[in-house]
Enzyme design. Structure first.
Site, PDB file in Angstrom:
ATOM      1  N   LYS A  35      -8.344  -4.728  -3.747  1.00 43.18           N
ATOM      2  CA  LYS A  35      -7.210  -5.617  -3.458  1.00 43.18           C
ATOM      3  C   LYS A  35      -7.691  -7.015  -3.057  1.00 43.18           C
ATOM      4  CE  LYS A  35      -3.825  -3.064  -4.660  1.00 43.18           C
ATOM      5  NZ  LYS A  35      -2.901  -3.487  -5.730  1.00 43.18           N
ATOM      6  N   TYR A  66     -10.645   0.638  -1.807  1.00 45.39           N
ATOM      7  CA  TYR A  66      -9.278   0.143  -2.054  1.00 45.39           C
ATOM      8  C   TYR A  66      -9.176  -1.306  -1.573  1.00 45.39           C
ATOM      9  CZ  TYR A  66      -4.234  -0.487  -1.895  1.00 45.39           C
ATOM     10  OH  TYR A  66      -2.958  -0.988  -2.084  1.00 45.39           O
TER      11      TYR A  66
HETATM   12  P1  NDP Z   1       3.624   4.101  -6.441  1.00 43.79           P
HETATM   13  O1  NDP Z   1       2.570   5.151  -6.470  1.00 43.79           O
HETATM   14  O2  NDP Z   1       4.997   4.495  -6.049  1.00 43.79           O
HETATM   15  O3  NDP Z   1       3.675   3.343  -7.847  1.00 43.79           O
HETATM   16  C1  NDP Z   1       2.514   2.994  -8.540  1.00 43.79           C
HETATM   17  C2  NDP Z   1       2.881   2.673  -9.983  1.00 43.79           C
HETATM   18  O4  NDP Z   1       1.665   2.301 -10.657  1.00 43.79           O
HETATM   19  C3  NDP Z   1       3.472   3.845 -10.711  1.00 43.79           C
HETATM   20  O5  NDP Z   1       4.551   3.405 -11.497  1.00 43.79           O
HETATM   21  C4  NDP Z   1       2.343   4.319 -11.612  1.00 43.79           C
HETATM   22  O6  NDP Z   1       2.884   4.829 -12.818  1.00 43.79           O
HETATM   23  C5  NDP Z   1       1.593   3.006 -11.886  1.00 43.79           C
HETATM   24  N1  NDP Z   1       0.213   3.252 -12.263  1.00 43.79           N
HETATM   25  C6  NDP Z   1      -0.796   3.755 -11.503  1.00 43.79           C
HETATM   26  N2  NDP Z   1      -1.919   3.877 -12.197  1.00 43.79           N
HETATM   27  C7  NDP Z   1      -1.632   3.441 -13.462  1.00 43.79           C
HETATM   28  C8  NDP Z   1      -2.388   3.320 -14.658  1.00 43.79           C
HETATM   29  N3  NDP Z   1      -3.678   3.678 -14.712  1.00 43.79           N
HETATM   30  N4  NDP Z   1      -1.780   2.829 -15.774  1.00 43.79           N
HETATM   31  C9  NDP Z   1      -0.479   2.471 -15.722  1.00 43.79           C
HETATM   32  N5  NDP Z   1       0.282   2.547 -14.628  1.00 43.79           N
HETATM   33  C10 NDP Z   1      -0.288   3.033 -13.511  1.00 43.79           C
HETATM   34  O7  NDP Z   1       3.048   2.986  -5.439  1.00 43.79           O
HETATM   35  P2  NDP Z   1       3.617   1.548  -4.993  1.00 43.79           P
HETATM   36  O8  NDP Z   1       4.902   1.247  -5.644  1.00 43.79           O
HETATM   37  O9  NDP Z   1       3.556   1.528  -3.520  1.00 43.79           O
HETATM   38  O10 NDP Z   1       2.461   0.612  -5.541  1.00 43.79           O
HETATM   39  C11 NDP Z   1       2.687  -0.507  -6.373  1.00 43.79           C
HETATM   40  C12 NDP Z   1       1.635  -1.552  -6.097  1.00 43.79           C
HETATM   41  O11 NDP Z   1       1.793  -2.048  -4.767  1.00 43.79           O
HETATM   42  C13 NDP Z   1       0.182  -1.047  -6.162  1.00 43.79           C
HETATM   43  O12 NDP Z   1      -0.600  -2.025  -6.788  1.00 43.79           O
HETATM   44  C14 NDP Z   1      -0.198  -0.888  -4.699  1.00 43.79           C
HETATM   45  O13 NDP Z   1      -1.588  -0.996  -4.499  1.00 43.79           O
HETATM   46  C15 NDP Z   1       0.565  -2.050  -4.097  1.00 43.79           C
HETATM   47  N6  NDP Z   1       0.800  -1.933  -2.668  1.00 43.79           N
HETATM   48  C16 NDP Z   1       1.417  -0.841  -2.142  1.00 43.79           C
HETATM   49  C17 NDP Z   1       1.630  -0.762  -0.774  1.00 43.79           C
HETATM   50  C18 NDP Z   1       2.219   0.450  -0.132  1.00 43.79           C
HETATM   51  O14 NDP Z   1       2.054   0.633   1.105  1.00 43.79           O
HETATM   52  N7  NDP Z   1       2.959   1.304  -0.853  1.00 43.79           N
HETATM   53  C19 NDP Z   1       1.267  -1.853   0.115  1.00 43.79           C
HETATM   54  C20 NDP Z   1       0.596  -2.939  -0.545  1.00 43.79           C
HETATM   55  C21 NDP Z   1       0.407  -2.996  -1.881  1.00 43.79           C
HETATM   56  P3  NDP Z   1       2.347   6.137 -13.591  1.00 43.79           P
HETATM   57  O15 NDP Z   1       1.791   7.080 -12.563  1.00 43.79           O
HETATM   58  O16 NDP Z   1       3.556   6.653 -14.298  1.00 43.79           O
HETATM   59  O17 NDP Z   1       1.327   5.595 -14.511  1.00 43.79           O
HETATM   60  C1  8X3 Z   2      -1.316  -0.509   0.998  1.00 42.05           C
HETATM   61  C2  8X3 Z   2      -1.182  -0.951   2.413  1.00 42.05           C
HETATM   62  O1  8X3 Z   2      -2.289  -0.890   4.720  1.00 42.05           O
HETATM   63  O2  8X3 Z   2      -2.316   1.155   3.390  1.00 42.05           O
HETATM   64  O3  8X3 Z   2      -1.905  -1.494   0.212  1.00 42.05           O
HETATM   65  O4  8X3 Z   2      -3.722  -0.707   2.805  1.00 42.05           O
HETATM   66  S1  8X3 Z   2      -2.433  -0.318   3.363  1.00 42.05           S
END
Ligand code: NDP
Ligand code: 8X3
Length: 252
Positions: free
Chosen positions: A157, A153
């Protein structure tokens, strides 16, 4: 005329919160995700409440043919995209590198790296033809640091972080802004996905500390997008106050 934002992964978490906030600011929205029912529901709620136009497109960002079919043939009025938010992404699995599962690695690399590239490849020519645009890439604090069991992961990133830097250089002649967003812990469906549906383990991640909310990230994205034409926020690290970095967390 309303501006247009394209947000990938708008069915939950940060993507959904960003869609709502941008709608509040009168953006028309192209929203994407794989779960079509969820996507339709989000689109319907936003249209009814904020009276903006929403185009919802169901596809998997891992599949370039699907991406091209959906985004490569946008109706004319949807082609003038002002903001692309590459948000779709996930972590799957929490094991050391020697115990990692190939399928988990593929899901992360194919979504977080190749998915971001697939969508960008189709949309960037539209931004270039307009001689302006703003790309927001959701990287993570995991794109700045590496932690135990984070291996692939974190690598995916770090790649997103590098692609933000690369896009900023390559797209400089075309007046395209690129903002990299690097959040720490945000309570969304992220941990449920990472723990493969185990809600209890996911809840434990945020126990006795206050994580960021999806809306906190959405507000920062909107702020970045609302800067004047001559100002770009290149790279934004956003942490919960209780988290200094990926290895120092204060629980109550
Ligand atoms: P969620 O799981 O709540 O949302 C993820 C979204 O990505 C969903 O809408 C999902 O939609 C979509 N998604 C995942 N895989 C696919 C795919 N193959 N094709 C199309 N859509 C896809 O997580 P977050 O909102 O937390 O995550 C959003 C972004 O932020 C990610 O890139 C994550 O890595 C990043 N992030 C998150 C953090 C956290 O702690 N939550 C911290 C740092 C970064 P569906 O399943 O309907 O396809
Ligand atoms: C998600 C935040 O700290 O779990 O990107 O990697 S952490």
């Amino acid at each position: 005329m309303n501006k247009i934002a394209l947000i990938t992964g708008a069915t939950s978490g940060i993507g959904k919160a960003t869609a709502i906030l941008f709608a509040e600011s009168k953006f028309n929205l192209i929203l994407t995700g794989r779960r079509s029912e969820r996507l339709e529901q989000v689109a319907k709620e936003i249209q009814e409440k904020y009276k903006v136009e929403v185009l919802s497109l169901t596809f998997d960002v891992r599949n370039y043919d699907e991406v091209k079919q959906n985004l490569g043939n946008l109706p004319k009025k949807w082609q003038n995209i002002d903001v692309l938010i590459n948000n779709a992404g996930l972590a799957v699995g929490t094991s050391t590198i020697d115990k990692g599962e190939l399928d988990d690695w593929n899901r992360m690399i194919d979504t977080n790296v190749k998915g971001l590239l697939h969508v960008s490849k189709v949309i960037i020519p539209l931004l270039i033809s307009q001689k302006k645009g703003h790309i927001i890439n959701l990287s993570s604090i995991a794109g700045k640091e590496v932690y135990l069991n984070g291996n692939v992961y974190c690598a995916s990133k770090h790649a997103a972080d590098a692609l933000s830097k690369a896009m900023r250089i390559d797209l400089l002649p075309h007046n395209i802004k690129v903002t990299n967003i690097a959040p720490g812990m945000v309570e969304t469906e992220f941990s449920v996905v990472r723990y493969k549906g185990d809600q209890q383990q996911a809840d434990e991640v945020y126990q006795n500390m206050k994580p960021l909310l999806a809306k906190d990230i959405a507000e920062v994205i909107l702020f970045a997008v609302q800067r004047p034409a001559h100002v770009t926020l290149n790279d934004i690290v956003i942490m919960p106050t209780a988290q200094a970095n990926t290895s120092h967390l204060k629980r109550d």
